[in-house]
Write an enzyme that holds these catalytic residues in place. Structure first.
Site, short mmCIF file in Angstrom:
data_model
loop_
_atom_site.label_atom_id
_atom_site.label_comp_id
_atom_site.label_asym_id
_atom_site.label_seq_id
_atom_site.Cartn_x
_atom_site.Cartn_y
_atom_site.Cartn_z
N GLU A 111 71.19 11.31 35.38
CA GLU A 111 72.63 11.20 35.19
C GLU A 111 73.01 11.75 33.83
O GLU A 111 72.75 11.11 32.78
CB GLU A 111 73.09 9.73 35.29
CG GLU A 111 74.61 9.63 35.30
CD GLU A 111 75.15 8.22 35.16
OE1 GLU A 111 74.36 7.27 35.21
OE2 GLU A 111 76.38 8.10 34.98
N LYS A 139 65.20 -9.39 43.62
CA LYS A 139 65.71 -8.09 44.06
C LYS A 139 67.00 -8.16 44.87
O LYS A 139 67.31 -7.26 45.64
CB LYS A 139 64.63 -7.32 44.85
CG LYS A 139 63.36 -7.11 44.04
CD LYS A 139 62.28 -6.38 44.80
CE LYS A 139 61.05 -6.19 43.90
NZ LYS A 139 59.94 -5.54 44.58
N ASP A 147 58.94 -2.48 38.22
CA ASP A 147 59.34 -2.48 39.62
C ASP A 147 60.85 -2.22 39.66
O ASP A 147 61.66 -3.10 39.33
CB ASP A 147 59.00 -3.83 40.26
CG ASP A 147 59.14 -3.80 41.78
OD1 ASP A 147 59.90 -2.95 42.30
OD2 ASP A 147 58.49 -4.62 42.44
N HIS A 160 81.69 13.28 29.85
CA HIS A 160 80.93 13.69 31.03
C HIS A 160 81.11 15.18 31.32
O HIS A 160 80.23 15.81 31.88
CB HIS A 160 81.32 12.84 32.25
CG HIS A 160 80.66 11.50 32.21
ND1 HIS A 160 81.07 10.50 31.37
CD2 HIS A 160 79.58 11.01 32.88
CE1 HIS A 160 80.29 9.43 31.53
NE2 HIS A 160 79.39 9.71 32.45
#
Lengths: 406, 406, 406, 406
Positions: C102, C231, C305, C396
């Site tokens: 990104e 998660k 993870d 951006h």
């Protein structure tokens, strides 16, 4: 002499001899039936129900509002005001009837109302005026559910016709699709005029559901999916659609805040910031100080469905510091369910309370919604100020004296 | 003749001539004061408050429960039962007083109760019996907040002593730390016996907070952080601690389900599955059919703080198919706030209703909690069955006839 | 030459001839096996996997981390810093490896870090260092479930001994009971040292569950109840217990804010207030700008993870105006799951990245947690400033140029 | 020889001598710049970055995807399949690239895929294909905010024209109003073709906001309100609109379940029921087993924005028993943000992985969304079966062996 109807229940098992509450002719709404039923419970429990029996609502008028009636319960009623409102429907000074047993509640709302009134009043607007039923339709698989959703626009006219064939007041505005797996929850969004309208729109929706079952690939449906959040707290209430979405706001100068509420704008905003974090940490829905207090008191007074306090008390209170060191305070109530027709609104004290507000009957519901929102705004600034100024405990010491201590 | 007290408010601005609700000597709880105040609002609004004025609760008894009283509002009271309960506190057959204006509600709970009773009764257990206040303490930085939390165990005795110095009934059980940035929310968890106890424990907590301010690195505090979820819906209610955590369950055979509720176990479980998904999709807190209906009706009848329905109506209903094709139905109510001492519990009809249940006064609160949980279980199975069997609309047609239609 | 193992699957039905991914001896972690498997997929899909095949991690080292390996994927790695941290574990200047695609992300975090460093650094504290597994136990009825919960304290020693018999590192700290109906969810709360530890504590918990089945009234259990929120996003993560609870804060003067971030303290706080309302309206869990960006970049770089970003990204960011017109900014991360031992932490680039932070291996996990929290704080102030100053789009435009336009 | 650009930062204060990461000409994307930057961090941290330096993506290609690049990190890549999909976009057998370091993950998804494939494949449908930006507009009071909302329909053409003037691909579909107090959150809902499109639609929205500021009563705006839930978990994601809403489902016979997953339909449904309650008790958003595992592995492999796993992992998994004793399993993913154009999709390994799925470039995104949903369904049934059958621990013992334990 009343004849008690036969017990339609099967013989009890050996271990239980539980009696039914007595049955009477025509379901027992005559004064004699109320008295007999009350005496039956008095005898069974050894408790004299003198206050309960002192009711002034004729038994027959309770038909359709309650079963197995024995009288009425009384809740103390106080008056809070003056509250100056600039709404699209409610305009002028109001004195709000509030039924409660929580000491200091009426006084607290009253001082908030006085503050708002002196500040020039509360501006209120209604954004949405709807109610909804959300059945769920079942399909054999994901593809069939998708086909149904894709074809729904083409069915709208037929569905609307079916739904509205059952009611003169309810209007089906639109359908919203919420597919989950191989089922589709369908929000039926209605305008219900001044009625709460759940009975009305549930009946209309059931009829429409049967039509859908005949005309689409749906294999079955349940009339309720759990999605509407009627009388439950949920995040889906925040965007609105279960009842009226109402916003009330007012600007209050530092002088008025100090004079009436003993607080500075900066301190009030500081409290907001910290309690917002407490709400987040609690995983609360929205943010408010005590909407439920004002709503419960107003709903009991005005014969609203009190269980709807749960959905109505969802919303967002905001206190903002303005550039000229005042406060702009607002409440946003996305799911306010109030009615001035149907339900308990015609009964004795309820009707009296609605009439003191000038909202009984037709065209009253949006006005009542605006009054409710302005009332809650008063409660929010008053309670926040009491907390921020450190006066909360002393105020309850003064007014809430019916505690078990010492 | 009553002398109206001087208006303590400053002169209104030119644009507003809003009058205060009349003030009377000693805050006006005499019968004359009630009458005068009622007449004042009658004249202002042109509404005769005959039913409101027909109250049987002496004005002076309302002191501490309400301000600016003008009488009482009446809500129809019905009786639902029999309900057989096997609790640790409530044991035997009960007939539950329910105040409502929602037609079919009492009948619906009644048929659930009858079913449960015939099934052998409802088992109920209380897991937690607490109430809490959650102030927030402010610190200069993250390190100071952490030091405070790390040292809290060493302060507990001092904090407990301060808190309990203000009350004979409240017991501080423990403190729970919830740090966020440089502030620390501190849950004060109390046992409050048979009182709701908010006034009691708020006062105790304020005293303890002042002690903490003197003895730790905290620079300031707010007595309320928004974290307690008193009268608000939030996820933090589910683990319990705001009131009593109560669980009620019963096994119901397929035969009884079919006979009384016209439904099969499989269909009831199927409805549960689908409506659970609707709750998820709505981002609801927990899962229930209509706890709020039963709670509001019971709370109004028994003089509970009705605004607490919002937190009390959070929980989880479960319907499970057993190996022998019966249903095991349960409700879990983590945040049930009921009281049998203080608040409105001593007033006229409230006290009568509490006495019919045998729970008025000391040692009554856990028993009332168990009765409430068993009542809600009855409401859950009855409503679920009505939806699953397709009888929901016809039942409301029969009993809820006070609708605005046609 | 590798021999492909026989397909252990039954014969496919006539309509399907779906091939398994090729099987090799010893599960195929040799370089030849990776190559053969990669060629198989290349041939099947007509796609040359040159970059995937250019991996520098030996196939045999991937055993235990992945199955059916064909190589590695590459994610661009950038370095953001300097970041001055004052933690209990991390102290000094850090340069943080961040893997992302990104554009502008690394630059945004970098300018936040520079600002914080110039402001004197970030203070960080770890409150809780745990992980949990939450099995659910089943009982015949509500009473049996209650008996189980009531007797649990007496069983703790036995349960702890069983659980810890399977692990040298995991320590069972306590059990937390969450009863629902006739079942009891039991939170097993462990200390897992520097490992994430899920495999470790799941194994330990399964053993303990079998012991409980033998020694209590439980009739069955599931090892996972869905309650742990591993998660997944849930409100129960906010109080902490799934991973490390870490708080980071810093004070930043108006001068520094203006110089580095082109914003005033008042404007930053104003943005916070408005975006908090947006979070409420969205029914978000907690409040943050973009924790997930920093966490994902750090987790990919450091062999964490990555799916744990979901629970780790829950928390609360706060910007407060101080009395001297500075900002006190903080992040609270209640469920940060990071590890420096086990999982992917020993592999090639992961290990290199952990070593650049000085956290590889034992005693590294709390330090990594503090670095992560300080990093997220940098990201929060930088992004908030970009939004509040109106520079978000232009930033951006400058850095994120790999868009599909024009 | 590279010339390091001057440090644009002001002189550090005396107490801090924190160095910036080295600056190079043209922002330093040449191979030499990467090497020099990597050497700088190697020297500063005493860590050799050999694996990081072994990257095969040319530095210049990283421009627009990362700043301060030093190389790439490698994550092991495995292949799971075969997965038979019947979508509107994805049709046929797929082998899914998954990048992870969590042992047993690929094997678990693989066995779910094999089961689904043998069962006849997964049906997938895309309901919504959008992305959104949600700015907030400020007004002087509640009335002005209401006026704005009431007049919005009349402005739509103008707003759409402004927004779309900045992009060839983004299409503004509609605006959704969310008023809160005196502010209005405005959801700009776009179609973004195969791009994730955040940069595109943020730029478009900013332009439209400036137009609104000129043409309405809004006094100011923030480009982000916090309402969109981009990369955050929130309830508002469930109805959809942040990315693609995708549903995947399949029917699996009892025979196949037993053969491949060692479980009966009844047991799988029983687990679902119990874990649903755990999710409720955790106040989770939706319900799923481990969407994040599959999504993170797929997103890392395919160059997606991995932080979007947070919003994409929100959804609802359902396992239903059918009348013929099979299971109908489904996943509903309301906020799946995947792209096949822009972002990291063109880089080395990412592009290779996208090409193995046949989704690189235009028209690929809906197909990738369908593959993702089918993949997650495989993961859900496999994990649920492992838990319900009691094989979860032994499976991880076999495949996840890289734990810290000896």
């Amino acid at each position: 002499m009343l004849t008690q109807q036969e017990d339609v229940l099967p013989p009890a098992t050996a271990t239980e001899k539980a009696e039914l509450v007595p049955r009477f002719a025509n379901q027992g709404y005559s004064e004699d039936a109320l008295t007999a039923r009350r005496q039956w419970i008095e005898e069974r429990t050894g408790t004299k129900l003198a206050h309960v029996g002192a009711c002034t609502i004729p038994g027959e008028q309770m038909r359709g509002n309650i079963e197995n009636p024995v009288g009425t319960v009384q809740t103390p009623l106080g008056i809070a005001g003056p509250l100056l409102i600039h709404g699209a429907h409610a305009q002028g000074i109001f004195y709000v009837p509030m039924a409660t047993t929580e000491g200091a509640l009426v006084r607290s709302y009253e001082r908030g109302m006085m503050t708002l009134t002196r500040a020039g009043g509360v501006t209120v607007r209604v954004y949405v005026d709807e109610n909804r039923v959300c059945p769920v339709f079942l399909f054999p698989d994901v593809a069939a559910a998708h086909d149904f959703a894709a074809g729904l626009d083409g069915c709208f006219a037929g569905i609307k016709e079916e739904a509205e064939s059952t009611t003169r007041h309810g209007k089906l505005l639109r359908l919203e699709c919420q597919p989950v797996g191989r089922e589709v929850i369908l929000n039926f969004c209605y305008f219900t005029a001044d009625a709460h309208g759940m009975n009305m729109i549930v009946k209309a929706t059931e009829r429409a559901c049967r039509w859908i079952l005949l005309h689409t690939g749906a294999t079955d449906f349940y009339l309720f999916s759990g999605h509407s959040s009627e009388k439950r707290g949920s995040g889906t209430l925040l965007p609105g659609g279960k009842g009226k979405k109402v916003v009330a706001g007012a600007k209050i100068s530092a002088t008025l805040l100090r004079h009436y509420l003993h607080i500075t704008p900066a301190k009030l905003v500081d409290l907001w910031r910290h309690t917002v974090i407490g709400h987040m940490q609690a995983n609360a829905i929205g943010y408010n100080g005590h909407y439920a207090n004002g709503l419960a008191a107003l709903f009991i007074a005005c014969g609203q469905d009190v269980a709807n306090v749960v959905n109505s008390a969802v919303g967002i209170t905001n206190f903002e510091l303005t550039e000229d060191d005042a406060i702009y305070a607002s409440v946003t109530l996305p799911s306010l369910t109030v009615a001035t027709v149907g339900g308990g609104t015609a009964l004795g004290t309820s009707n009296e309370c609605l009439r003191t507000l000038g909202v009984a009957g037709k065209a009253g519901a949006p006005k009542l919604a605006e009054i409710a929102a302005a009332t809650l705004l008063a409660g929010e600034i008053s309670m926040a100020a009491a907390i921020a100024s450190g006066e909360f405990v002393s105020a309850h010491e003064n007014y809430g004296r019916n505690r078990p201590e010492p």
